[in-house]
Design a protein around this motif. Structure first.
Motif, PDB file in Angstrom:
ATOM      1  N   VAL A 156       2.498   0.632  -7.156  1.00  0.00           N
ATOM      2  CA  VAL A 156       2.147  -0.238  -6.026  1.00  0.00           C
ATOM      3  C   VAL A 156       2.214   0.615  -4.764  1.00  0.00           C
ATOM      4  CG1 VAL A 156       2.997  -2.382  -7.066  1.00  0.00           C
ATOM      5  CG2 VAL A 156       4.549  -0.970  -5.685  1.00  0.00           C
ATOM      6  N   ARG A 157       1.512   0.162  -3.716  1.00  0.00           N
ATOM      7  CA  ARG A 157       1.611   0.884  -2.443  1.00  0.00           C
ATOM      8  C   ARG A 157       2.974   0.621  -1.816  1.00  0.00           C
ATOM      9  NH1 ARG A 157       0.974   0.703   3.122  1.00  0.00           N
ATOM     10  NH2 ARG A 157       0.905  -1.576   3.134  1.00  0.00           N
ATOM     11  N   ILE A 158       3.659   1.684  -1.415  1.00  0.00           N
ATOM     12  CA  ILE A 158       4.975   1.575  -0.810  1.00  0.00           C
ATOM     13  C   ILE A 158       4.815   1.586   0.712  1.00  0.00           C
ATOM     14  CG2 ILE A 158       7.276   2.595  -0.648  1.00  0.00           C
ATOM     15  CD1 ILE A 158       6.532   1.581  -3.448  1.00  0.00           C
ATOM     16  N   PRO A 159       5.403   0.626   1.426  1.00  0.00           N
ATOM     17  CA  PRO A 159       5.252   0.583   2.887  1.00  0.00           C
ATOM     18  C   PRO A 159       5.770   1.851   3.563  1.00  0.00           C
ATOM     19  CG  PRO A 159       6.220  -1.454   2.060  1.00  0.00           C
ATOM     20  CD  PRO A 159       6.207  -0.501   0.917  1.00  0.00           C
ATOM     21  N   MET A 160       5.215   2.158   4.718  1.00  0.00           N
ATOM     22  CA  MET A 160       5.601   3.346   5.466  1.00  0.00           C
ATOM     23  C   MET A 160       7.113   3.404   5.699  1.00  0.00           C
ATOM     24  SD  MET A 160       4.731   4.414   9.396  1.00  0.00           S
ATOM     25  CE  MET A 160       6.173   3.488   9.973  1.00  0.00           C
ATOM     26  N   HIS A 161       7.722   2.250   5.948  1.00  0.00           N
ATOM     27  CA  HIS A 161       9.139   2.189   6.291  1.00  0.00           C
ATOM     28  C   HIS A 161      10.030   2.654   5.132  1.00  0.00           C
ATOM     29  CE1 HIS A 161       6.712  -1.021   8.116  1.00  0.00           C
ATOM     30  NE2 HIS A 161       7.276  -0.637   9.230  1.00  0.00           N
ATOM     31  N   SER A 162       9.499   2.626   3.922  1.00  0.00           N
ATOM     32  CA  SER A 162      10.275   2.987   2.739  1.00  0.00           C
ATOM     33  C   SER A 162       9.974   4.385   2.225  1.00  0.00           C
ATOM     34  CB  SER A 162       9.998   1.983   1.606  1.00  0.00           C
ATOM     35  OG  SER A 162      10.535   0.722   1.916  1.00  0.00           O
ATOM     36  N   VAL A 163       8.986   5.047   2.815  1.00  0.00           N
ATOM     37  CA  VAL A 163       8.486   6.305   2.260  1.00  0.00           C
ATOM     38  C   VAL A 163       9.115   7.521   2.932  1.00  0.00           C
ATOM     39  CG1 VAL A 163       6.448   7.768   2.074  1.00  0.00           C
ATOM     40  CG2 VAL A 163       6.277   5.355   1.540  1.00  0.00           C
ATOM     41  N   THR A 164       9.527   8.478   2.118  1.00  0.00           N
ATOM     42  CA  THR A 164       9.884   9.827   2.575  1.00  0.00           C
ATOM     43  C   THR A 164       9.171  10.803   1.651  1.00  0.00           C
ATOM     44  OG1 THR A 164      12.074   9.094   3.319  1.00  0.00           O
ATOM     45  CG2 THR A 164      11.755  11.467   2.988  1.00  0.00           C
ATOM     46  N   TYR A 165       8.433  11.740   2.246  1.00  0.00           N
ATOM     47  CA  TYR A 165       7.713  12.741   1.458  1.00  0.00           C
ATOM     48  C   TYR A 165       8.392  14.105   1.578  1.00  0.00           C
ATOM     49  CZ  TYR A 165       3.613   9.592   1.502  1.00  0.00           C
ATOM     50  OH  TYR A 165       2.750   8.529   1.353  1.00  0.00           O
ATOM     51  N   LYS A 166       8.179  14.957   0.588  1.00  0.00           N
ATOM     52  CA  LYS A 166       8.422  16.371   0.806  1.00  0.00           C
ATOM     53  C   LYS A 166       7.425  16.831   1.868  1.00  0.00           C
ATOM     54  CE  LYS A 166      10.479  18.705  -3.181  1.00  0.00           C
ATOM     55  NZ  LYS A 166      10.181  19.451  -4.417  1.00  0.00           N
ATOM     56  N   THR A 167       7.892  17.544   2.850  1.00  0.00           N
ATOM     57  CA  THR A 167       7.015  17.970   3.945  1.00  0.00           C
ATOM     58  C   THR A 167       5.857  18.816   3.430  1.00  0.00           C
ATOM     59  OG1 THR A 167       8.936  17.960   5.416  1.00  0.00           O
ATOM     60  CG2 THR A 167       6.975  19.105   6.196  1.00  0.00           C
TER      61      THR A 167
END
Length: 334
Positions: A156-167
């Motif tokens: 599912v698409r995860i909201p921006m507020h919940s997302v952390t990416y590897k830079t």
């Protein structure tokens, strides 16, 4: 500036009365953690004292690695693009300038980032509905096992507020969001996914999402004013779908996002004056894409029928659609 574990980017535009809460929440993090992250306040050409307020607060804490980056106004996407260029952290997270974190939860998050080896980390967030003094916590405990390493991407698409990416996912793959455009959080949560190969979920309530400020982009009056911005983002996701349609999981995630985006775009288009022009552009883009559009709601089906008949029955349908859109506008509220 030395490399660190996490970069926090705070997009900020004319929020002199709000930016202090977020920065102060990072100041409240225990001293031992302050060398593990950096805070980049990206001031998007504010015409008020946003930059001054941020600089004064950051100057109060010599241990907090933070700085203000002032740039010409280019919209929310441009601040994230600049943040990606400037980031020194192994991981990358966006906290909008009028939002904040819970320090104790943020500390747990930092501890976890030191041990995980995934491309994407999912955490909880709480909606702070200040207009009626309520809160809503958003979590994924029923969907994902806490701490488990999953291969692939979330379904599912995860909201921006919940997302952390590897830079590196963002920088090495040259992820860029549309500039001078609202609603690019959709792009931010979708475009990197084709490069994500693993993720994990941790139920830390980090992000506190402030809802109720009149100037916010999701306020219905703002959405009507910026209806073409929403169309730009919707069109960009249609292009993205055509690019990734052969990936079954990503196809499903983007398809479900398009169901939401297109339906909302139809609603917004009927709320403003140039409805037919907006809808012609939307439907023409859909037909040129690989996306198989099947309207699910009666309102959407009638709107699409209107277009497919080249608005030959507009004299009958337009008043009905306009009337119903007014009802939906009232229901939407904040």
């Amino acid at each position: 500036m030395k490399d660190c574990l996490l970069t926090i980017v705070m997009p900020s535009y004319n929020i002199q009365d709000y930016v202090s809460k977020g920065l102060e929440s990072f100041q409240q993090v225990q001293s031992d953690y302050k060398n593990k992250f950096e805070v980049l306040v990206v001031n998007d050409g504010s015409t008020d004292d946003t930059a001054k307020v941020a600089e004064e607060i950051l100057a109060q804490d010599s241990l907090l690695d933070g700085r203000v980056i002032t740039k010409e106004n280019g919209g929310h996407g441009s601040t994230i693009n600049r943040g990606i260029q400037e980031a020194k952290g192994k991981f990358f997270k966006v906290i909008d300038g009028d939002d904040w974190v819970i320090p104790s939860e943020f500390e747990k998050f930092l501890d976890t980032l030191e041990t995980v080896d995934v491309d994407m980390v999912i955490t909880d967030f709480t909606e702070q509905h200040v207009y009626n003094n309520t809160t809503v916590r958003n979590d994924f405990v029923d969907k994902y096992e806490i701490g488990k390493k999953y291969m692939g991407i979330p379904d599912v698409r995860i909201p921006m507020h919940s997302v952390t990416y590897k830079t590196s996912i963002l920088s090495e793959n040259k992820i860029r969001l549309s500039e001078k455009t609202f609603y690019v959080d959709i792009q931010y949560t979708l475009f990197p996914l084709e490069y994500v190969h693993s993720f994990s979920y941790w139920n830390y309530d980090i992000y506190q999402y402030y809802i109720g400020r009149p100037e916010q982009s999701m306020n219905i009056e703002s959405m009507k004013r910026n209806v073409r911005h929403h169309l730009t983002v919707t069109n960009s996701v249609l292009d993205y779908f055509t690019k990734i349609e052969s990936d079954p999981v990503l196809n499903r995630v983007v398809s479900e996002t398009l169901v939401y985006l297109i339906s909302l775009q139809v609603d917004l288009s009927w709320m403003v004056n140039d409805s037919e022009a907006l809808l012609k552009e939307l439907y023409s883009k859909i037909e040129k894409s690989a996306y198989d559009y099947i309207p699910r709601k009666k309102f959407d089906r009638l709107s699409y029928l209107n277009y497919k008949t080249k608005f030959a029955i507009a004299l009958i349908l337009n008043p009905i659609l306009k009337k119903y859109s007014k009802k939906k506008e009232k229901e939407r509220g904040v």
